[in-house]
Design a protein around this motif. Structure first.
Motif, PDB file in Angstrom:
ATOM      1  N   MET A 263     -26.994  -9.731 -12.923  1.00  0.00           N
ATOM      2  CA  MET A 263     -27.653 -10.172 -11.700  1.00  0.00           C
ATOM      3  C   MET A 263     -29.063  -9.609 -11.589  1.00  0.00           C
ATOM      4  N   GLU A 264     -29.264  -8.391 -12.059  1.00  0.00           N
ATOM      5  CA  GLU A 264     -30.608  -7.806 -12.031  1.00  0.00           C
ATOM      6  C   GLU A 264     -31.552  -8.572 -12.944  1.00  0.00           C
ATOM      7  N   GLN A 265     -31.040  -9.034 -14.059  1.00  0.00           N
ATOM      8  CA  GLN A 265     -31.872  -9.807 -14.998  1.00  0.00           C
ATOM      9  C   GLN A 265     -32.268 -11.158 -14.402  1.00  0.00           C
ATOM     10  N   ASP A 266     -31.351 -11.760 -13.628  1.00  0.00           N
ATOM     11  CA  ASP A 266     -31.589 -13.090 -13.077  1.00  0.00           C
ATOM     12  C   ASP A 266     -32.154 -13.058 -11.658  1.00  0.00           C
ATOM     13  N   SER A 267     -32.399 -11.870 -11.124  1.00  0.00           N
ATOM     14  CA  SER A 267     -32.785 -11.735  -9.720  1.00  0.00           C
ATOM     15  C   SER A 267     -34.177 -12.308  -9.439  1.00  0.00           C
ATOM     16  N   PRO A 268     -34.311 -13.175  -8.414  1.00  0.00           N
ATOM     17  CA  PRO A 268     -35.639 -13.694  -8.030  1.00  0.00           C
ATOM     18  C   PRO A 268     -36.492 -12.580  -7.425  1.00  0.00           C
ATOM     19  N   ASP A 269     -37.791 -12.819  -7.355  1.00  0.00           N
ATOM     20  CA  ASP A 269     -38.705 -11.810  -6.805  1.00  0.00           C
ATOM     21  C   ASP A 269     -38.743 -11.846  -5.283  1.00  0.00           C
ATOM     22  N   GLU A 270     -38.636 -13.037  -4.694  1.00  0.00           N
ATOM     23  CA  GLU A 270     -38.742 -13.178  -3.231  1.00  0.00           C
ATOM     24  C   GLU A 270     -37.452 -12.705  -2.554  1.00  0.00           C
ATOM     25  N   ALA A 271     -37.600 -11.949  -1.452  1.00  0.00           N
ATOM     26  CA  ALA A 271     -36.459 -11.269  -0.823  1.00  0.00           C
ATOM     27  C   ALA A 271     -35.360 -12.229  -0.383  1.00  0.00           C
ATOM     28  N   LEU A 272     -35.737 -13.316   0.294  1.00  0.00           N
ATOM     29  CA  LEU A 272     -34.728 -14.247   0.799  1.00  0.00           C
ATOM     30  C   LEU A 272     -34.035 -14.979  -0.351  1.00  0.00           C
ATOM     31  N   GLU A 273     -34.790 -15.305  -1.397  1.00  0.00           N
ATOM     32  CA  GLU A 273     -34.183 -15.949  -2.562  1.00  0.00           C
ATOM     33  C   GLU A 273     -33.211 -14.997  -3.259  1.00  0.00           C
ATOM     34  N   CYS A 274     -33.578 -13.719  -3.288  1.00  0.00           N
ATOM     35  CA  CYS A 274     -32.700 -12.700  -3.884  1.00  0.00           C
ATOM     36  C   CYS A 274     -31.415 -12.567  -3.056  1.00  0.00           C
ATOM     37  N   PHE A 275     -31.569 -12.561  -1.732  1.00  0.00           N
ATOM     38  CA  PHE A 275     -30.407 -12.503  -0.835  1.00  0.00           C
ATOM     39  C   PHE A 275     -29.499 -13.702  -1.094  1.00  0.00           C
ATOM     40  N   ASP A 276     -30.102 -14.878  -1.212  1.00  0.00           N
ATOM     41  CA  ASP A 276     -29.327 -16.100  -1.405  1.00  0.00           C
ATOM     42  C   ASP A 276     -28.583 -16.072  -2.739  1.00  0.00           C
ATOM     43  N   ALA A 277     -29.238 -15.573  -3.765  1.00  0.00           N
ATOM     44  CA  ALA A 277     -28.590 -15.494  -5.085  1.00  0.00           C
ATOM     45  C   ALA A 277     -27.389 -14.550  -5.035  1.00  0.00           C
ATOM     46  N   ASP A 278     -27.560 -13.405  -4.377  1.00  0.00           N
ATOM     47  CA  ASP A 278     -26.450 -12.459  -4.219  1.00  0.00           C
ATOM     48  C   ASP A 278     -25.309 -13.086  -3.426  1.00  0.00           C
ATOM     49  N   PHE A 279     -25.677 -13.790  -2.348  1.00  0.00           N
ATOM     50  CA  PHE A 279     -24.684 -14.419  -1.490  1.00  0.00           C
ATOM     51  C   PHE A 279     -23.850 -15.448  -2.255  1.00  0.00           C
ATOM     52  N   VAL A 280     -24.515 -16.288  -3.022  1.00  0.00           N
ATOM     53  CA  VAL A 280     -23.800 -17.323  -3.776  1.00  0.00           C
ATOM     54  C   VAL A 280     -22.911 -16.684  -4.849  1.00  0.00           C
ATOM     55  N   GLN A 281     -23.448 -15.673  -5.541  1.00  0.00           N
ATOM     56  CA  GLN A 281     -22.653 -15.015  -6.585  1.00  0.00           C
ATOM     57  C   GLN A 281     -21.430 -14.333  -5.976  1.00  0.00           C
ATOM     58  N   MET A 282     -21.626 -13.655  -4.861  1.00  0.00           N
ATOM     59  CA  MET A 282     -20.502 -13.004  -4.172  1.00  0.00           C
ATOM     60  C   MET A 282     -19.453 -14.031  -3.762  1.00  0.00           C
ATOM     61  N   SER A 283     -19.909 -15.140  -3.190  1.00  0.00           N
ATOM     62  CA  SER A 283     -18.993 -16.178  -2.737  1.00  0.00           C
ATOM     63  C   SER A 283     -18.184 -16.740  -3.900  1.00  0.00           C
ATOM     64  N   LEU A 284     -18.842 -16.982  -5.023  1.00  0.00           N
ATOM     65  CA  LEU A 284     -18.150 -17.503  -6.197  1.00  0.00           C
ATOM     66  C   LEU A 284     -17.113 -16.513  -6.721  1.00  0.00           C
ATOM     67  N   GLU A 285     -17.498 -15.230  -6.762  1.00  0.00           N
ATOM     68  CA  GLU A 285     -16.569 -14.219  -7.280  1.00  0.00           C
ATOM     69  C   GLU A 285     -15.352 -14.070  -6.363  1.00  0.00           C
ATOM     70  N   LEU A 286     -15.577 -13.996  -5.062  1.00  0.00           N
ATOM     71  CA  LEU A 286     -14.457 -13.806  -4.137  1.00  0.00           C
ATOM     72  C   LEU A 286     -13.541 -15.023  -4.096  1.00  0.00           C
ATOM     73  N   THR A 287     -14.117 -16.218  -4.170  1.00  0.00           N
ATOM     74  CA  THR A 287     -13.266 -17.411  -4.126  1.00  0.00           C
ATOM     75  C   THR A 287     -12.584 -17.670  -5.474  1.00  0.00           C
ATOM     76  N   ARG A 288     -13.012 -17.014  -6.524  1.00  0.00           N
ATOM     77  CA  ARG A 288     -12.259 -17.024  -7.793  1.00  0.00           C
ATOM     78  C   ARG A 288     -11.157 -15.973  -7.761  1.00  0.00           C
ATOM     79  N   LEU A 289     -11.475 -14.814  -7.184  1.00  0.00           N
ATOM     80  CA  LEU A 289     -10.536 -13.688  -7.172  1.00  0.00           C
ATOM     81  C   LEU A 289      -9.325 -13.949  -6.275  1.00  0.00           C
ATOM     82  N   ILE A 290      -9.559 -14.402  -5.057  1.00  0.00           N
ATOM     83  CA  ILE A 290      -8.472 -14.490  -4.065  1.00  0.00           C
ATOM     84  C   ILE A 290      -7.324 -15.391  -4.522  1.00  0.00           C
ATOM     85  N   PRO A 291      -7.580 -16.606  -5.055  1.00  0.00           N
ATOM     86  CA  PRO A 291      -6.443 -17.404  -5.550  1.00  0.00           C
ATOM     87  C   PRO A 291      -5.654 -16.702  -6.649  1.00  0.00           C
ATOM     88  N   LYS A 292      -6.347 -15.944  -7.500  1.00  0.00           N
ATOM     89  CA  LYS A 292      -5.655 -15.224  -8.568  1.00  0.00           C
ATOM     90  C   LYS A 292      -4.802 -14.088  -8.008  1.00  0.00           C
TER      91      LYS A 292
END
Length: 304
Positions: A263-292
């Motif tokens: 995530m650090e390698q792919d992190s955008p420079d702009e703060a809100l874009e960085c927040f959004d990238a973290d948010f989407v990645q978190m959402s994807l990870e949690l929605t993959r984890l919970i069904p398992k």
């Protein structure tokens, strides 16, 4: 931004609000500070920590919201001391005893007098809504705090059909079996070095292990003696580390070094874009984890 904890709920009906429609509803109860005579107040705030004025942050089919609570701090010792002083003055000057009903009235007057000068404590609770997965996930360490947010959301939407998922197999029994029979561990979930064992026959019979080999003979002896795992540190597919409780609450979520580096390698420079990238990645990870997780405990139980 990443949740530290996750209490997750299943939608029993389709969540039909678009981000724009949800934004409109939340605006009706946007956070405003306590009035001079209020002990507490709850309202909706931007989940982006001020990077945007929007009350709903949306991306990739997910929605993020946040509620903020303000509580006035009135130490009980201060109220009690002022009440004792007031009672002593009345009893001395009027030569009579002050009874409970009058004390309660005096206490209310003291609170009203102190409120305008009280300090405020602020707390914020985030929630992730994943309509495509029929999931709502609250970043809360207790059911009480999660339910508080759900109650306020329900009040602005009129209804919020969510339930805590139930599973077919006891999480405590399954996690205990993972330590007793390592070969039967669920694929993708690896026990780490921390757990809590509880003796069902003795209320205070608790053993907490940290930095321990959980496949050791010592742990097996405790399990053979009847203790059961109620908390277990797990790693999920080299992405997340967390503590799983026997009530399916997920605590102390941390990114693995591998995911953090990616995530650090792919992190955008702009703060809100960085927040959004973290948010989407978190959402994807949690929605993959919970069904398992649900699958690991025999799948979701069918509700009548």
């Amino acid at each position: 931004m990443w949740f530290k904890n996750a209490i997750f709920y299943r939608f029993s009906q389709t969540f039909s609000y678009t981000p724009e429609a949800l934004e409109e509803q939340l605006l009706e109860k946007a956070f405003t500070p306590c009035g001079s005579q209020e002990l507490s107040r709850f309202g909706w705030v931007s989940p982006t920590n001020g990077m945007s004025d929007m009350l709903v942050h949306a991306g990739n089919g997910f929605m993020l919201i946040a509620g903020q609570k303000e509580e006035k701090i009135l130490p009980a010792t201060v109220i009690r001391q002022k009440l004792d002083d007031k009672v002593k003055v009345i009893e001395h000057e009027q030569a009579r005893k002050v009874f409970k009903k009058e004390k309660d009235q005096l206490k209310d007057e003291i609170v009203i007098d102190l409120l305008p000068r009280a300090f405020s404590k602020y707390s914020k609770t985030w929630a992730l809504i994943a309509p495509d997965h029929d999931l709502m996930i609250v970043d809360a360490s207790s059911h009480k705090r999660a339910e508080e947010l759900l109650s306020h959301l329900r009040s602005v939407l009129g209804s919020l059909p969510v339930v805590l998922p139930d599973v077919n197999q006891s999480p405590s029994a399954v996690m205990s079996n993972w330590l007793e029979q390592p070969g039967e561990q669920f694929q993708g979930l690896i026990p780490l070095d921390e757990c809590e064992l509880r003796d069902s026959a003795m209320e205070n019979g608790v053993i907490r292990c940290k930095g321990q080999d959980l496949e050791s003979d010592e742990i097996k002896l405790h399990l053979e003696a009847g203790k059961r795992v109620v908390k277990l540190a797990l790693e999920w597919q080299e992405s997340l580390n967390f503590i799983l409780q026997d009530d399916l609450c997920i605590k102390r979520i941390k990114l693995s070094d591998q995911l953090k580096e990616k995530m650090e390698q792919d992190s955008p420079d702009e703060a809100l874009e960085c927040f959004d990238a973290d948010f989407v990645q978190m959402s994807l990870e949690l929605t993959r984890l919970i069904p398992k997780l649900l699958e690991a405990f025999g799948g979701e139980a069918q509700r009548p």
